[in-house]
Design an enzyme around this catalytic site. Structure first.
Site, mmCIF file in Angstrom:
data_model
loop_
_atom_site.group_PDB
_atom_site.id
_atom_site.type_symbol
_atom_site.label_atom_id
_atom_site.label_comp_id
_atom_site.label_asym_id
_atom_site.label_seq_id
_atom_site.Cartn_x
_atom_site.Cartn_y
_atom_site.Cartn_z
ATOM 1 N N LYS A 284 0.845 -1.193 0.000
ATOM 2 C CA LYS A 284 0.000 0.000 0.000
ATOM 3 C C LYS A 284 0.880 1.241 0.000
ATOM 4 C CE LYS A 284 -3.980 -1.808 2.637
ATOM 5 N NZ LYS A 284 -5.003 -1.661 1.588
ATOM 6 N N ARG A 358 -10.234 -11.696 2.045
ATOM 7 C CA ARG A 358 -11.128 -12.730 1.524
ATOM 8 C C ARG A 358 -10.494 -14.124 1.587
ATOM 9 N NH1 ARG A 358 -11.503 -9.622 -4.044
ATOM 10 N NH2 ARG A 358 -11.169 -7.948 -2.534
HETATM 11 N N1 BES Z 1 -8.171 -3.790 4.391
HETATM 12 C C1 BES Z 1 -8.319 -3.388 3.050
HETATM 13 C C2 BES Z 1 -9.619 -2.655 2.786
HETATM 14 C C3 BES Z 1 -9.770 -1.303 3.440
HETATM 15 C C4 BES Z 1 -9.555 -0.160 2.713
HETATM 16 C C5 BES Z 1 -10.207 -1.195 4.726
HETATM 17 C C6 BES Z 1 -9.743 1.073 3.298
HETATM 18 C C7 BES Z 1 -10.391 0.037 5.319
HETATM 19 C C8 BES Z 1 -10.158 1.175 4.584
HETATM 20 C C9 BES Z 1 -8.309 -4.625 2.141
HETATM 21 O O1 BES Z 1 -7.517 -5.667 2.559
HETATM 22 C C10 BES Z 1 -7.790 -4.184 0.811
HETATM 23 O O2 BES Z 1 -6.655 -3.829 0.738
HETATM 24 N N2 BES Z 1 -8.648 -4.231 -0.206
HETATM 25 C C11 BES Z 1 -8.296 -3.858 -1.512
HETATM 26 C C12 BES Z 1 -8.754 -4.947 -2.437
HETATM 27 C C13 BES Z 1 -8.256 -4.790 -3.838
HETATM 28 C C14 BES Z 1 -6.778 -5.067 -3.889
HETATM 29 C C15 BES Z 1 -9.015 -5.740 -4.717
HETATM 30 C C16 BES Z 1 -9.005 -2.567 -1.848
HETATM 31 O O3 BES Z 1 -10.182 -2.420 -1.524
HETATM 32 O O4 BES Z 1 -8.360 -1.678 -2.401
HETATM 33 MN MN MN Z 2 -5.522 -5.459 1.946
#
Ligand code: BES
Ligand code: MN
Ligand code: ZN
Length: 525
Positions: A284, A358
């Site tokens: 990230k 997931r």
């Molecule tokens: N934990 C994150 C989702 C999240 C984003 C929670 C913002 C709280 C605030 C999750 O694991 C994630 O990184 N999701 C990605 C999925 C994508 C790579 C398909 C996302 O939503 O960007």
């Molecule tokens: Mn994530």
């Protein structure tokens, strides 16, 4: 951590306003200074001020969240009254009582008042017990203070006594009982907030397991927490893959509460427990990455709900399932392009290591379904897409069962935990297809909340609801949640989901008459 925390004492004073004794009295008032004449006369009779004049001059207005603090004069049995605006009578609902109670409690605490008495009669429109419960919830939630890591002593005062003024002795016991239930529920929410606020170096998977064990053992639940070895033996490939890049061992936590009869409903609540989500190899951006310590808010919510359900003695059989690990990139980390064999007989191609939740949940959901439950709910900070779609005040729900989905949405409404159903159309499935394996772990950005849920759906074989709390679990940049519901914190973890999940358990018992056969029929509707 020296942050001062006080236990809120609850009590009841029986009598009229004339014989009340209080440092501060809370009185609800509707728009236009609408309070019953009896209350106005009683306060005017025991004070040196004229409330009637203050209403006439609109100093006491009654707009929602507006308040007027009035000193009744030194030596008076009631030292001050705080009039809390409830807004228009035509737009009056229970959650406003929580909001104004929180606001009153915080305002008084700021003035170093340690005790708050509530004139229940002024909150018309609901039975007194219901009001007392909502007031206690709002107060306990509103007084929540986040732990501050510091060696300095916390010199702030605590408001630690909540007193209800009731007109007759008959009300005493039911009001106190309802208030205690409110406190139990709100304290569980605060517990959830504490957990989700903890930094990732403190709240590790093993720490979470210890906390869960404490809850389980003090409430007679069965408890297990598998480590890496057992998770390997079970071949839970999803959890193993995600945890591979971290020095912290994963845990698979199981809490079993046997509150119902042997023919009573059985449910599983599954919470995502990523104690820190760096994204892994699909790293990230640095900005606000620290927020990802709350990627275990779903797990915290499940843990706290188990506590609340047990303390409220809700007659249901409930399994709390918390798969937990860190998502970090090191030399052993799972990589984009890897193929993972899940606990279910399915293979997944990892296209993005940041779509880790997931993978964890899929193993946990599949395991939960093996436990012969009537239905499963999972709660997870799963997708940024859900935040984009619904913002920070509404959680996304996706479900394969209309009745269950309606049920959870309604359970949330009573506590102003808003949910909106997002689609699980099969048309989206193409996004999680891959030529390499059964499924891809990411469907890219379009409709990402829905494609994440479609992925999860592949791992359940019975009624299921998925709740995406990525937006609602945390307050930071914009305080709009706090603005609408001042019993929420201004920043940090909200404790979202504990109240909805607890009410859902209650509602399921009520709707099914405590019989799983009845519930099976309802789930076919
Ligand atoms: N934990 C994150 C989702 C999240 C984003 C929670 C913002 C709280 C605030 C999750 O694991 C994630 O990184 N999701 C990605 C999925 C994508 C790579 C398909 C996302 O939503 O960007
Ligand atoms: Mn994530
Ligand atoms: Zn995550």
């Amino acid at each position: 951590m020296k942050t001062k925390r006080a236990d809120l004492r609850l009590s009841v004073q029986v009598g009229k306003l004339d014989d009340a004794n209080a440092k501060a009295l809370v009185v609800g008032v509707f728009s236009g200074g609408d309070i019953s004449d009896a209350i106005v006369d009683a306060i005017d009779a025991i004070s040196n001020v004229s409330i009637r004049d203050m209403i006439a001059s609109k100093e006491i207005g009654g707009e929602f969240k507006e308040y007027t603090l009035v000193h009744l004069g030194t030596g008076k049995p009631v030292e001050r009254v705080i009039f809390m605006g409830l807004g228009r009578k035509s737009d009056y609902y229970l959650d406003k009582i929580r909001s104004v109670s929180a606001k009153a409690a915080r305002t008084l605490r700021k003035s170093r008042v340690t005790e708050m008495m509530v004139c229940l009669e002024s909150f018309t429109g609901f039975p007194m017990e219901i009001v007392a419960q909502a007031v206690t919830e709002g107060t306990e939630l509103g007084l929540f203070r986040q732990y501050k890591y510091s060696e300095r002593e916390d010199k702030r005062v605590a408001l630690d006594s909540l007193v209800f003024l009731v007109p007759d002795a008959e009300r005493e016991a039911p009001v106190l009982q309802a208030a205690r239930e409110g406190k139990t529920l709100a304290a569980a929410v605060n517990r959830c907030r504490d957990l989700a606020n903890l930094p990732g170096n403190v709240l590790t998977p093993s720490y979470l397991a210890e906390q869960a064990e404490k809850v389980a053992s003090s409430h007679g639940m069965d408890f297990e927490a598998w480590g890496r070895k057992e998770i390997e033996e079970k071949q839970m490939g999803g959890i193993l893959a995600v945890s591979r890049g971290s020095k912290q061992e994963p845990r698979f936590i199981i809490m079993k509460y046997h509150g119902g009869d042997s023919d009573g409903p059985v449910a599983a609540y599954v919470g995502k427990g990523i104690t820190f989500d760096s994204g892994g190899i699909s790293l990230k951006p640095a900005e606000r990455m620290g927020h990802m310590k709350y990627d275990m808010a779903g797990a915290a919510s499940v843990l706290a709900t188990m506590k609340a359900v047990a303390e409220l003695e809700i007659p249901i059989n409930l399994i709390g399932v918390i798969p937990t690990c860190e998502n970090l990139p090191d030399g052993g980390a799972y990589k984009p392009g890897d193929v993972v064999r899940m606990y279910a007989p399915k293979h997944v191609e990892v296209v993005n290591t940041d779509a880790e939740g997931r993978l964890l949940l899929a193993d946990a959901l599949y395991w939960a379904c093996e436990q012969d439950v009537d239905f499963v709910v999972d709660i997870a900070t799963l997708t940024g897409g859900c935040v984009i779609a619904l913002g920070t005040m509404v959680a996304g729900v996706m479900s394969n069962n209309d009745w269950l989905c309606r049920q959870i949405i309604e359970s949330g409404i009573t506590h102003e935990e808003k949910m909106w159903r997002l689609p699980l159309f099969p048309e989206y499935r193409i996004q999680v297809r891959t030529p390499v394996a059964d499924l891809a772990n990411s469907g890219g950005r379009p409709a990402s909340a829905s494609t994440a849920a479609l992925f999860l759906q592949e791992f359940v074989d019975r009624p299921w609801v998925h709740v995406d709390i990525a937006g609602t679990a945390w307050i930071e940049e914009d305080n709009s949640q706090y603005f609408h519901q001042p019993y929420l914190p201004k920043r940090g973890a909200t404790g979202w989901g504990v109240r909805t999940l607890t009410v859902l358990a209650q509602e399921i018992v009520e709707a099914s008459g405590g019989k799983r056969a009845e519930l099976a029929e309802l789930l076919k509707l």
